[in-house]
Scaffold this active site. Structure first.
Site, PDB file in Angstrom:
ATOM      1  N   HIS A 136      25.946  50.298 106.499  1.00 43.89           N
ATOM      2  CA  HIS A 136      26.882  49.254 106.091  1.00 43.89           C
ATOM      3  C   HIS A 136      26.587  48.796 104.667  1.00 43.89           C
ATOM      4  O   HIS A 136      27.482  48.723 103.820  1.00 43.89           O
ATOM      5  CB  HIS A 136      26.761  48.059 107.038  1.00 43.89           C
ATOM      6  CG  HIS A 136      27.913  47.881 107.953  1.00 43.89           C
ATOM      7  ND1 HIS A 136      28.062  48.601 109.105  1.00 43.89           N
ATOM      8  CD2 HIS A 136      28.981  47.045 107.893  1.00 43.89           C
ATOM      9  CE1 HIS A 136      29.172  48.224 109.728  1.00 43.89           C
ATOM     10  NE2 HIS A 136      29.751  47.289 109.010  1.00 43.89           N
ATOM     11  N   HIS A 186      20.167  45.275 111.920  1.00 43.74           N
ATOM     12  CA  HIS A 186      19.214  45.838 110.967  1.00 43.74           C
ATOM     13  C   HIS A 186      18.129  44.829 110.632  1.00 43.74           C
ATOM     14  O   HIS A 186      18.344  43.612 110.703  1.00 43.74           O
ATOM     15  CB  HIS A 186      19.917  46.233 109.665  1.00 43.74           C
ATOM     16  CG  HIS A 186      20.740  47.471 109.761  1.00 43.74           C
ATOM     17  ND1 HIS A 186      20.198  48.730 109.837  1.00 43.74           N
ATOM     18  CD2 HIS A 186      22.084  47.647 109.772  1.00 43.74           C
ATOM     19  CE1 HIS A 186      21.170  49.624 109.902  1.00 43.74           C
ATOM     20  NE2 HIS A 186      22.326  48.995 109.868  1.00 43.74           N
TER      21      HIS A 186
END
Length: 361
Positions: free
Chosen positions: A119, A178
């Site tokens: 991302h 993450h």
């Protein structure tokens, strides 16, 4: 090295817990930020519209996305980084104490390895291309602003880019998809990828054989690493197993985030882009002067075509035989239409005159 990684994970997991407890109820907001920067939208929204508005920028944008996705898959397999939502349950760091309690959201349970953040990488690359192009073609050439105002306008756009990247990094961290260092690493790699593509105009002028060779290189390199890992006894789908084990809701697990789906998408797009750029249809459109109405028509057609592709994608079942091949073919076909078939169709319908409105730059 292992202790350093574990300590980075420990610090990151505790930071995530702190963010979630200090900003309760912000999950929806951060998921929306993740959705805006979702890699899927780069293929189905940003690229179709941008390539209609300006072919050169659109092509640079897509090559940046392809190289980001390609490198992301290889790095994830090689580094094999954990994700917070499963790491806190399996690490020995918290064997004798309570582990951080991490809330999960519908965008938390991505199934690929966590290092680096795809991302963050894609957003850093994509918006770098868009901001730099807008500054170069609009801000620097506008007569509505003085020289000093143009300088401040450019600074403002780069500041907005920096703020957006901070929001993306925080959002991926907040929803426990993450660790912070994975997001920072992804953003830096994505920025380098975009800068590299910006300095490689040759990517828009290769021959058909060269484009096919490039696409085959992407495919062979990924499959080579996959079979190499399998040969030495590794399991490239280990992260999918952990996602299934530790995700609190099965519906949070999305097949779109599996490594091989991503591979079938960007490799198909790579081939479709190369075939489109080397086609006579694209070359004819590149020599035609596109009016505002033509550009608007092309943008609408591109968007509609990409959405038809999304509908077809959703109709394909992962359980079907040859699903990855079907996805590869779908992405290749849609990309070719966006780059070559539709621009040439608009050129023919409007009987465009020769010029350089749509010319590659």
């Amino acid at each position: 090295m292992e202790n350093y990684i574990e300590m980075s994970h420990k610090w990151g997991a505790e930071l995530i817990e702190s963010l979630q407890t200090s900003m309760p109820g912000r999950g929806r907001m951060f998921m929306q930020i993740s959705d805006i920067g979702d890699p899927g939208l780069a293929f189905t929204l940003y690229f179709p519209v941008v390539v209609a508005l300006h072919a050169g920028v659109g092509v640079r944008l897509m090559w940046s996305i392809i190289f980001c996705e390609w490198s992301n898959m290889i790095l994830k397999w090689c580094i094999a980084g954990d994700r917070p939502y499963w790491w806190v349950h399996e690490t020995p760091v918290y064997a004798h104490r309570r582990p951080p309690v991490l809330m999960q959201y519908p965008r938390t349970c991505e199934t690929g390895p966590g290092m680096p953040s795809g991302h963050a990488k894609l957003n850093a690359a994509m918006f770098y291309i868009l901001v730099s192009a807008f500054n170069e073609m609009v801000v620097k050439n506008t007569t509505l602003l003085s020289q000093k105002q143009r300088v401040w306008a450019a600074r403002g756009l780069w500041a907005a880019y920096g703020i957006w990247m901070m929001l993306v990094l925080i959002s991926r961290t907040y929803i426990a998809a993450h660790f912070p260092h994975q997001c920072v690493a992804g953003a830096l790699i994505g920025l380098l990828m975009a800068m590299m593509v910006s300095r490689m105009p040759v990517l828009q002028h290769l021959t058909r054989r060269q484009y096919v060779a490039l696409s085959l290189t992407i495919i062979v390199s990924v499959l080579g690493i996959y079979f190499s890992v399998r040969t030495i006894g590794g399991n490239v789908l280990w992260s999918l197993e952990k996602a299934i084990k530790w995700c609190v809701k099965r519906e949070y697990i999305h097949i779109d985030s599996t490594p091989f789906y991503s591979f079938s998408r960007y490799s198909g797009v790579s081939l479709g882009l190369g075939l489109g750029l080397s086609s006579s249809w694209f070359k004819k459109a590149a020599k035609s002067r596109f009016s505002t109405n033509m550009i608007a028509s092309l943008a609408v057609l591109n968007f509609a075509t990409s959405q038809i592709g999304v509908i077809v994608h959703r109709s394909l079942s992962p359980a079907m035989f040859g699903w990855y091949v079907a996805e590869f073919t779908l992405n290749c076909t849609v990309t070719f239409m966006l780059v070559a078939a539709l621009p040439n169709f608009v050129r023919v319908v409007y009987n465009a005159r020769a010029g350089d409105k749509y010319k590659k730059k």
